[in-house]
Scaffold this active site. Structure first.
Site, PDB file in Angstrom:
ATOM      1  N   ARG A 296      33.721  57.730  39.225  1.00 33.82           N
ATOM      2  CA  ARG A 296      33.937  58.885  39.364  1.00 33.82           C
ATOM      3  C   ARG A 296      35.614  59.084  40.552  1.00 33.82           C
ATOM      4  O   ARG A 296      36.228  60.044  40.161  1.00 33.82           O
ATOM      5  CB  ARG A 296      33.056  59.933  40.022  1.00 33.82           C
ATOM      6  CG  ARG A 296      32.075  60.054  39.053  1.00 33.82           C
ATOM      7  CD  ARG A 296      31.007  61.340  39.599  1.00 33.82           C
ATOM      8  NE  ARG A 296      31.792  62.705  39.819  1.00 33.82           N
ATOM      9  CZ  ARG A 296      31.888  63.321  38.996  1.00 33.82           C
ATOM     10  NH1 ARG A 296      31.639  63.309  37.868  1.00 33.82           N
ATOM     11  NH2 ARG A 296      32.616  64.783  39.246  1.00 33.82           N
TER      12      ARG A 296
ATOM     13  N   VAL B  53      39.412  35.229  32.166  1.00 33.62           N
ATOM     14  CA  VAL B  53      38.394  36.227  32.299  1.00 33.62           C
ATOM     15  C   VAL B  53      37.152  35.694  33.062  1.00 33.62           C
ATOM     16  O   VAL B  53      36.463  34.534  32.540  1.00 33.62           O
ATOM     17  CB  VAL B  53      37.938  36.798  30.875  1.00 33.62           C
ATOM     18  CG1 VAL B  53      36.656  37.540  30.987  1.00 33.62           C
ATOM     19  CG2 VAL B  53      39.051  37.429  30.214  1.00 33.62           C
TER      20      VAL B  53
ATOM     21  N   HIS C  17      38.730  38.744  61.988  1.00 33.12           N
ATOM     22  CA  HIS C  17      39.057  37.786  60.521  1.00 33.12           C
ATOM     23  C   HIS C  17      40.325  38.363  59.915  1.00 33.12           C
ATOM     24  O   HIS C  17      40.592  37.529  59.061  1.00 33.12           O
ATOM     25  CB  HIS C  17      37.626  37.983  59.756  1.00 33.12           C
ATOM     26  CG  HIS C  17      37.348  39.343  58.937  1.00 33.12           C
ATOM     27  ND1 HIS C  17      36.686  40.274  59.560  1.00 33.12           N
ATOM     28  CD2 HIS C  17      37.612  39.364  57.765  1.00 33.12           C
ATOM     29  CE1 HIS C  17      36.541  41.061  58.705  1.00 33.12           C
ATOM     30  NE2 HIS C  17      37.182  40.830  57.490  1.00 33.12           N
TER      31      HIS C  17
ATOM     32  N   TYR D  28      21.828  44.821  56.580  1.00 29.67           N
ATOM     33  CA  TYR D  28      22.549  43.936  57.391  1.00 29.67           C
ATOM     34  C   TYR D  28      22.171  43.779  58.913  1.00 29.67           C
ATOM     35  O   TYR D  28      22.406  42.768  59.621  1.00 29.67           O
ATOM     36  CB  TYR D  28      24.110  44.754  57.449  1.00 29.67           C
ATOM     37  CG  TYR D  28      24.604  44.959  56.213  1.00 29.67           C
ATOM     38  CD1 TYR D  28      24.261  44.249  54.987  1.00 29.67           C
ATOM     39  CD2 TYR D  28      25.546  45.958  55.744  1.00 29.67           C
ATOM     40  CE1 TYR D  28      24.852  44.602  53.768  1.00 29.67           C
ATOM     41  CE2 TYR D  28      26.177  46.247  54.889  1.00 29.67           C
ATOM     42  CZ  TYR D  28      25.603  45.538  53.678  1.00 29.67           C
ATOM     43  OH  TYR D  28      26.347  46.049  52.510  1.00 29.67           O
TER      44      TYR D  28
END
Length: 602
Positions: free
Chosen positions: A316, A108, A223, A357
């Site tokens: 959702r 965990v 990549h 970004y």
């Protein structure tokens, strides 16, 4: 107890006789049902409401060690022809394959985005390798960390998040649609693909993509391709093949994982899964419409670390996701009422690019660091296969060398005493001292006005011709390459270039949950976007004196007017201030003249 399956006429064999079967067909040896005799199997089936099947299996002598070997195509030869009974039997057999308690070795992770992430032991084995731990030292947002202090998160935690969401989505679909026959192996494969999908990122993440495009323009490097190769390298180097077999994963499953990592459209040549499971390829990297768990994690994680509000709720989509057959393919669809929510997701993609970004300062830092890396490429080497020295640009073809490259290359260059790296060192030092190229203007372009990389030199030439030649002679710009001008063409879209991602998304409604349909743009609100891609054209000055910066800015403004581009922001305001000042001065001059005339008349 010895199985009686040798009496069957459908070709099934007991577990004691299944030595040659592929690993994924062998039940786990610690499963309790292996000890069931024929009568116990019949009792268990009756308890599950399968009375007719129980009698049938008793006649055929099916014991517990054979039960989990039964496949869907064995049902009818064994006399199970009713559709409801088939579904019940499939569910009954599947529950035997799922361990009643969490597997030993699960781990965990406490995550700031998803709280507790519970991972499969095989995923933990992959995480605990040097190749995967390398992701701890690669910034998720690359050079944005130089602008946003909170953007310190790495590819490591993002990969854990994608793995977690991939399993969460697929388990939700399996629970709602058991007829899809999503197996534990399917779930585990998709989780591993999510975990390893970014293994191929180089230093500073997407920055390295730009670096390779400059030093190796013909390589056509992505990549994702290196992620696929690095996954294979990781498995080989850490002798994990036996671990994969331990959890029933075959060579075909490894191929399936590699295909997901590469992110193909299912129409591409994929052999890891059959057509009825084509939807599995849409979970980690969805090439159909860009709606995938990779985006869900980095939206939530990047917004949290950047301090930007995230209004997209991926839970959702998980709740309403449903697999339906569309044009002979199986696709993940969602409820029609959530179409505008998906537009919000696409808008968030564009917003993050615009605000973070592709931030103007982050972009120019990336450009400067790229210049430094390009200059250092021939002078920094890593140890590759067979102890061969490998340059940074060559490491994309050598996984041993590539696994050594992280963001530490920045300091490797800056702390070097090699005279050949002096220019690169100076650039990186300027980045740290905030001596950056100055952004002097930006305009927006769309459709046919958008520029390509090959247009840069022509645009620089046109801007140079618009400069004052006398001023240029005495400006530092003359001593700098490209006349001291740096151009950046920044594409901003909603995730699928100029296309509307929602046009490739299928929906269903509450009344017809098994019928997929599209929702056209004309059926949506008029407030939603109609343009899905634009370009920011940014101009920077390498010179740090204000006079040179003004020369570049004025040339850019004239260039925009000449080529009918919008006037850069701030220029109109500046012109308006100058105009207002001139008007005020003229008004004062007129008032003084008027007063003087009145005095003369008196």
């Amino acid at each position: 107890m010895t199985s009686q399956s040798h009496h069957m006429d459908v070709g099934l064999v007991s577990s004691q006789e299944s030595e040659s079967e592929p690993p994924h067909k062998r039940p786990r040896l610690d499963d309790e049902h292996l000890k069931w005799d024929v009568e116990t199997v019949a009792v268990k089936l009756k308890q599950a409401g399968l009375d007719k099947v129980a009698d049938n299996f008793r006649e055929k002598g099916i014991a517990g060690d054979t039960l989990t070997l039964i496949e869907d195509n064995d049902f009818e030869p064994m006399g199970v022809t009713d559709w409801t009974e088939k579904l019940k039997l499939r569910k009954f057999i599947r529950t035997l394959k799922i361990p009643p308690f969490p597997l030993l070795g699960r781990k965990v992770f406490n995550d700031p985005v998803h709280d507790h992430i519970d991972l499969h032991p095989l995923c933990v084995k992959i995480i605990d390798t040097p190749e995967f731990q390398r992701l701890r030292f690669i910034k998720q947002l690359g050079t944005s960390y130089f602008v946003y202090p909170g953007a310190s998160h790495n590819r490591f935690e993002h990969s854990l998040g994608v793995c977690h969401l991939a399993g969460q989505l697929l388990r939700a679909i399996r629970q709602r649609q058991p007829e899809l026959d999503i197996t534990d192996v399917d779930v585990l494969c998709v989780e591993i693909a999510g975990l390893c999908h970014d293994l191929g990122h180089g230093p500073f993440s997407h920055f390295f993509d730009a670096f390779i495009s400059i030093v190796s323009p013909d390589a056509n490097w992505k990549h994702k391709d290196t992620s696929k190769r690095m996954f294979k390298y990781l498995v080989e180097q850490n002798q994990l093949t036996a671990e994969f077999e331990k959890y029933d994963l075959t060579a075909g499953d490894l191929t399936f994982i590699e295909e997901i990592i590469a992110g193909p459209h299912f129409k591409d040549v994929c052999v890891g899964r059959t057509k009825d499971k084509s939807f599995l390829y849409e979970i980690v990297a969805n090439k159909r419409n860009g709606i995938d768990v990779d985006k869900w994690d980095y939206f939530a994680r990047d917004c949290l670390m950047l301090g930007i509000r995230n209004n997209f709720d991926y839970t959702r989509f998980i709740h309403f996701a449903r697999v339906l057959e569309v044009n002979d393919e199986y696709q993940i669809c969602t409820r029609d009422k959530d179409s505008e929510t998906l537009y919000d997701m696409c808008h968030k993609h564009q917003t993050l690019h615009r605000i973070a970004y592709s931030h103007k300062t982050s972009n120019i830092i990336q450009k400067m660091v790229t210049d430094a890396f390009v200059g250092a490429n021939k002078h920094i080497e890593f140890v590759g296969e067979n102890s061969k020295p490998v340059k940074m640009s060559e490491a994309i073809n050598d996984m041993k060398a590539f696994s050594q490259m992280t963001d530490h290359v920045f300091n490797l260059i800056r702390n070097s005493t090699d005279p050949k790296l002096e220019k690169s060192r100076d650039i990186l030092t300027n980045v740290l001292k905030r001596k950056l190229y100055k952004c002097v203007g930006q305009t927006q372009a769309k459709e046919k006005q958008m520029k390509k990389e090959e247009d840069k030199q022509q645009m620089i030439k046109e801007m140079f011709e618009l400069m004052d030649s006398d001023e240029y002679e005495y400006s530092p710009l003359k001593r700098l390459g490209d006349h001291g001008i740096v151009l950046l063409f920044v594409d901003l879209d909603h995730g699928m270039n100029e296309k509307n991602p929602i046009e490739n998304t299928m929906f269903y409604c509450k009344e017809r949950p098994n019928e997929a349909f599209k929702i056209g743009r004309e059926q949506e609100s008029n407030f939603l976007p109609v343009l899905f891609k634009e370009q920011a054209i940014r101009v920077y000055s390498k010179a740090d004196d204000q006079r040179s910066q003004k020369m570049v800015r004025d040339a850019f403004v004239c260039w925009c007017e000449t080529h009918r581009y919008p006037t850069p922001k701030g220029v109109q305001a500046a012109n308006r201030n100058i105009q207002q000042a001139n008007e005020a001065e003229q008004e004062q001059h007129q008032q003084r003249s008027k007063i003087k005339q009145e005095q003369n008349m008196q």
